[in-house]
Motif scaffolding. Structure first.
Motif, short mmCIF file in Angstrom:
data_model
loop_
_atom_site.label_atom_id
_atom_site.label_comp_id
_atom_site.label_asym_id
_atom_site.label_seq_id
_atom_site.Cartn_x
_atom_site.Cartn_y
_atom_site.Cartn_z
N HIS A 78 79.95 14.35 5.62
CA HIS A 78 78.65 14.07 5.02
C HIS A 78 78.38 12.59 4.74
O HIS A 78 77.32 12.25 4.23
CB HIS A 78 78.50 14.86 3.72
CG HIS A 78 78.58 16.34 3.91
ND1 HIS A 78 79.71 17.07 3.65
CD2 HIS A 78 77.67 17.23 4.39
CE1 HIS A 78 79.50 18.34 3.94
NE2 HIS A 78 78.28 18.46 4.39
N TRP A 79 79.33 11.72 5.08
CA TRP A 79 79.18 10.30 4.80
C TRP A 79 77.90 9.75 5.40
O TRP A 79 77.11 9.07 4.72
CB TRP A 79 80.40 9.55 5.33
CG TRP A 79 80.28 8.06 5.40
CD1 TRP A 79 80.14 7.31 6.52
CD2 TRP A 79 80.29 7.14 4.31
NE1 TRP A 79 80.07 5.98 6.21
CE2 TRP A 79 80.15 5.84 4.85
CE3 TRP A 79 80.39 7.29 2.93
CZ2 TRP A 79 80.12 4.70 4.06
CZ3 TRP A 79 80.36 6.15 2.13
CH2 TRP A 79 80.22 4.87 2.69
N ASP A 80 77.63 10.01 6.63
CA ASP A 80 76.44 9.48 7.29
C ASP A 80 75.21 10.32 6.97
O ASP A 80 74.15 9.81 6.63
CB ASP A 80 76.67 9.43 8.81
CG ASP A 80 75.49 8.85 9.55
OD1 ASP A 80 75.32 7.61 9.52
OD2 ASP A 80 74.72 9.63 10.16
N GLU A 81 75.37 11.63 7.05
CA GLU A 81 74.23 12.55 6.87
C GLU A 81 73.55 12.38 5.51
O GLU A 81 72.32 12.24 5.42
CB GLU A 81 74.72 13.98 7.04
CG GLU A 81 73.70 15.05 6.72
CD GLU A 81 74.32 16.42 6.65
OE1 GLU A 81 73.96 17.18 5.74
OE2 GLU A 81 75.17 16.74 7.51
N LEU A 82 74.32 12.38 4.45
CA LEU A 82 73.71 12.32 3.12
C LEU A 82 73.15 10.95 2.81
O LEU A 82 72.16 10.82 2.08
CB LEU A 82 74.73 12.74 2.05
CG LEU A 82 75.17 14.21 2.11
CD1 LEU A 82 76.09 14.54 0.95
CD2 LEU A 82 73.97 15.15 2.12
N ARG A 83 73.76 9.91 3.35
CA ARG A 83 73.18 8.58 3.16
C ARG A 83 71.80 8.51 3.82
O ARG A 83 70.88 7.89 3.29
CB ARG A 83 74.12 7.52 3.71
CG ARG A 83 75.38 7.34 2.86
CD ARG A 83 76.42 6.50 3.57
NE ARG A 83 75.96 5.14 3.75
CZ ARG A 83 76.29 4.36 4.78
NH1 ARG A 83 77.08 4.83 5.73
NH2 ARG A 83 75.83 3.13 4.86
N ARG A 84 71.66 9.15 4.97
CA ARG A 84 70.35 9.13 5.64
C ARG A 84 69.31 9.95 4.88
O ARG A 84 68.11 9.66 4.95
CB ARG A 84 70.48 9.62 7.09
CG ARG A 84 71.26 8.63 7.94
CD ARG A 84 71.15 8.87 9.43
NE ARG A 84 71.97 7.91 10.16
CZ ARG A 84 71.61 6.65 10.41
NH1 ARG A 84 70.42 6.21 10.02
NH2 ARG A 84 72.42 5.85 11.07
N VAL A 85 69.74 10.98 4.16
CA VAL A 85 68.82 11.69 3.28
C VAL A 85 68.22 10.72 2.27
O VAL A 85 67.00 10.66 2.05
CB VAL A 85 69.54 12.83 2.54
CG1 VAL A 85 68.67 13.39 1.43
CG2 VAL A 85 69.91 13.95 3.50
N GLY A 86 69.10 9.93 1.62
CA GLY A 86 68.63 8.97 0.63
C GLY A 86 67.79 7.88 1.25
O GLY A 86 66.76 7.48 0.68
N ALA A 87 68.19 7.38 2.43
CA ALA A 87 67.45 6.30 3.09
C ALA A 87 66.04 6.75 3.46
O ALA A 87 65.07 5.98 3.37
CB ALA A 87 68.20 5.83 4.33
N THR A 88 65.89 8.00 3.88
CA THR A 88 64.57 8.52 4.23
C THR A 88 63.68 8.62 3.00
O THR A 88 62.49 8.29 3.05
CB THR A 88 64.71 9.88 4.92
OG1 THR A 88 65.63 9.77 5.99
CG2 THR A 88 63.38 10.35 5.46
#
Length: 727
Positions: A112-122
């Motif tokens: 989830h390192w990349d996936e969840l960061r992209r949730v926040g970035a969006t």
């Protein structure tokens, strides 16, 4: 473990938010070539409230590994939220929204390192777009501060709460198009954060499965045969029903085997103590098992007989081992054994269930909720979509709660009872009805040349199983170190029939294999007249990655790095030891983490062992998400490994487990716990998990330290102090 969703395209979707115009962000994980649709799996994670508070959903079960804090930290970082105004919300089990939800394999961070960061970035991009539209400026000229969007040129700023409704009306950008933060700009990731549940834990607020209360709830106990899988011959149900408060007592014939619903007797009452008293009066007679009950002595005899014979099959053979052993300057042989272990989580297995109008509602401290839902559905004949599973915090898991038979038991009893029921196991149930860490035996032969170089290695590994199949968590990879690092290497496997149910326990496989392998390497170093740490560095050689990354890859350079670091911080070779005091070293790679540890012990003349200190160096990639939680996980892993090595063993008599509580299955006490000093070696690799990889080196480092202090080799766990008495 690997994420089975095969997701390769991620899109953010906009959802209507209930309650005050909040902004809700979600992720849709869809397979390659699929279009996002109403049938796609949607993961909603973030809600921004008008008052500026941010609610972040933690999707995975919290079992003490800290993901309820660390996973929301990933989202909050890229959202640029004010962490002091973030609330963490535990998700229910909902694979349609969240994809796969599980706690195991130390996989939460790498998956989830990349996936969840992209949730926040969006979410951050939407909030910036809303502010820019309001101000009539280019979004590229805006930035964020914690909880606010800022336009530096005009001096304007707006809190996230005031932008939430407008942001919710905007189309979401493709998360793959967004630039994630440079780690040097992190405000949340990399900072030591207290676990979000700590205030509730230390003040005793209801939080765990054992704390669940449902209106009209009854309490249940379920007694099963001491010999695994045996049925009920007779039970005095009337005597149990005569106990004040007991509502029901009935037999359960079982369905689906030990991993689903075993035969037994359930007692349901107004209070758990009344249910327990009714249970005590059942006077159950169990059916004789189809085969005579196995004892630990039987297993030992089978092991000894098998070890003397040829192996069942060769799993790996490099070079010419027999010739290399025959020509070796020194030839060393040793047999190592580690026992069955129970998980012994402080919270015994429990589950609350309510069946009404064809639907089942479950509150479960489980590591694998969807597997539990499917198991309940299959065993009870209920549609999975008619089962709701609420995730509650687990009071420890260590792999035990990857199995969900206690969910099935609670659901079965609730359906038979017609009321909400909380099933609670006794401590004896928990220890005697488990899926144990498999026992194992290793018969080693090693050969050294005249210069002390290891030139030959043979391991005859004996492990439980049936037929040609090893039991769960009882296998060993053909690439397990030192495979590929010794020119003449052979690994042979023999399977010992055993009815004892097994399963994963913290660092499955590795937690026993490391003790044997690293112990024998220490013996080889001693035979070579070499420093044990220098011998290991020489064995690793100068190469880097061996094998394929992400599959069978082993990075010798990373392991050398942690070995050198632990040598430095422990004062290896520079600290003068008193009589019967010594240091031992060991390393192991598991769950994508590279760890080396030094243990320092003092062994009293009467054989009592005092662990004085442990030093740990670990490499889990370029970033530690939550240093506070990371250190906690490493320290807990080390103490867990030491505790097992010093005092834990599951033995069988007549097919039944002998141990039953903490008087005969001893956990380490606070007074016995040594200080554990943790150091991380950062390397340019994606961050990986920390729940398990620090455990395997602890038992062998302990036993190697005992040898350094006493000259006596420990080849069998748990350590027997009687063998260490000064002569």
């Amino acid at each position: 473990m690997a994420d089975g969703n095969g997701a390769s395209r991620r899109e953010v979707i906009q959802l209507a938010a209930g309650g005050g115009g909040g902004l809700v962000l979600g992720f849709s994980l869809v397979g390659k070539g699929e279009a996002a649709s109403s049938a796609a799996r949607l993961n909603t994670y973030v809600t921004v409230q008008p008052d500026g508070w941010v609610e972040v959903v933690s999707k995975n079960p919290e079992i003490g590994q800290g993901v309820k804090t660390s996973m929301p930290m990933l989202i909050a970082e890229e959202l640029d939220a004010d962490w002091s105004k973030v609330r963490t919300v535990q998700a229910d089990s909902d694979p349609g929204l969240y994809g796969r939800q599980f706690a195991g394999g130390s996989m939460s961070t790498p998956l989830h390192w990349d996936e969840l960061r992209r949730v926040g970035a969006t979410g951050r991009a939407l909030l910036i777009a809303a502010a820019a539209k309001s101000w009539g400026v280019d979004p590229a000229t805006c930035s964020t501060e914690p909880g606010r969007v800022v336009h530096a040129a005009s001096g304007r700023s707006a809190g996230y709460g005031s932008l939430a409704s407008a942001a919710a009306a905007l189309p979401a950008p493709d998360p793959r198009s967004l630039k994630l933060k440079d780690p040097k700009d992190f405000r949340i990731i990399g900072q030591p954060m207290a676990q979000v549940d700590t205030p509730s834990i230390v003040t005793g607020k209801p939080l765990f499965g054992i704390d669940v209360v449902v209106p009209g709830m009854l309490f249940a106990t379920f007694v099963k045969a001491p010999v695994f899988g045996a049925g009920v011959e007779a039970a005095d149900l009337d005597a149990a029903r005569a106990v004040k408060g007991v509502r029901k007592a009935f037999r359960v014939e079982g369905a689906g085997g030990t991993e689903a619903l075993s035969p037994g007797v359930a007692v349901v009452a107004d209070t758990w103590w009344q249910a327990r008293k009714g249970r005590d009066r059942l006077n159950i007679r169990w059916k004789a098992p189809s085969e005579p009950g196995l004892s630990s002595r039987d297993l030992e005899a089978r092991m000894a007989s098998t070890a003397r014979s040829s192996v069942d099959r060769i799993e790996r053979h490099d070079g010419d081992v027999d010739a290399a052993l025959k020509g070796a300057a020194k030839r060393i042989e040793a047999t190592y054994h580690y026992p069955y272990l129970a998980h012994a989580a402080l919270e015994p297995q429990n589950c609350t269930a309510h069946y009404s109008k064809g639907r089942m509602e479950i509150w479960a401290p489980t590591q694998n909720p969807e597997a539990g839902r499917q198991l309940v559905a299959k065993t009870l004949g209920i549609r999975p979509e008619d089962i709701t599973v609420h995730l509650v915090r687990c009071g420890g898991g260590f792999g035990r709660r990857l199995s969900n038979e206690y969910m099935v038991e609670a659901a079965w009893i609730a359906r038979e009872t017609g009321a909400p029921v909380k099933l609670l196991w006794t401590r004896e149930d928990d220890i005697r009805q488990s899926f144990y860490r498999p026992a194992g035996w290793h018969k080693f032969e090693g050969g050294l040349d005249a210069s002390g170089q290891l030139v030959a290695w043979h391991d005859h590994f004996l492990t439980p199983g049936q037929g040609v199949q090893t039991a769960r968590s009882a296998g060993m990879s053909a690439t397990e170190f030192p495979a590929r690092f010794v020119p003449n290497f052979r690994y042979g496997l023999s399977i010992l029939p055993s009815p004892t149910p097994t399963g994963p326990l913290r660092a499955p496989g590795s937690n026993g294999i490391s003790f044997a392998v690293q112990g024998f390497i220490d013996e080889l170093a001693h035979a070579a007249g070499a420093d044990p740490l220098a011998f290991r560095l020489k064995l690793l050689g100068e190469q880097g990655l061996v094998g394929t990354p992400g599959r069978d890859g082993y990075d010798a350079g990373r392991m050398r790095g942690v070995l050198k670091k632990v040598a430095e911080v422990s004062g290896w070779g520079r600290t003068r030891m008193a009589p019967r005091q010594g240091q031992g070293v060991a390393f192991h790679f598991s769950h994508l983490g590279y760890f080396a540890e030094v243990v320092q012990v003092r062994v009293e003349n009467d054989g009592r062992i005092r662990v004085e200190k442990v030093w740990v160096a670990g490499d889990v990639g370029r970033q530690i998400v939550n240093p506070s939680g990371a250190i906690n996980q490493v320290q807990g892993s080390v103490l867990d490994g030491l505790s097992a090595a010093l005092g834990q063993e599951i033995t069988l008599e007549g097919g039944a487990v002998v141990q039953g509580n903490f008087d005969d299955y001893r956990l380490m006490r606070i007074a016995d716990a040594p200080p554990v000093e943790v150091h991380f070696v950062l390397s340019d690799h994606p961050p990986t998990g920390l729940g398990e990889p620090a455990l395997p080196p602890a038992p062998p480092a302990l036993c190697n330290a005992i040898f350094a202090a006493t000259g006596k080799r420990v080849r069998r766990l748990p350590v027997d102090p009687a063998l260490l008495v000064a002569s």
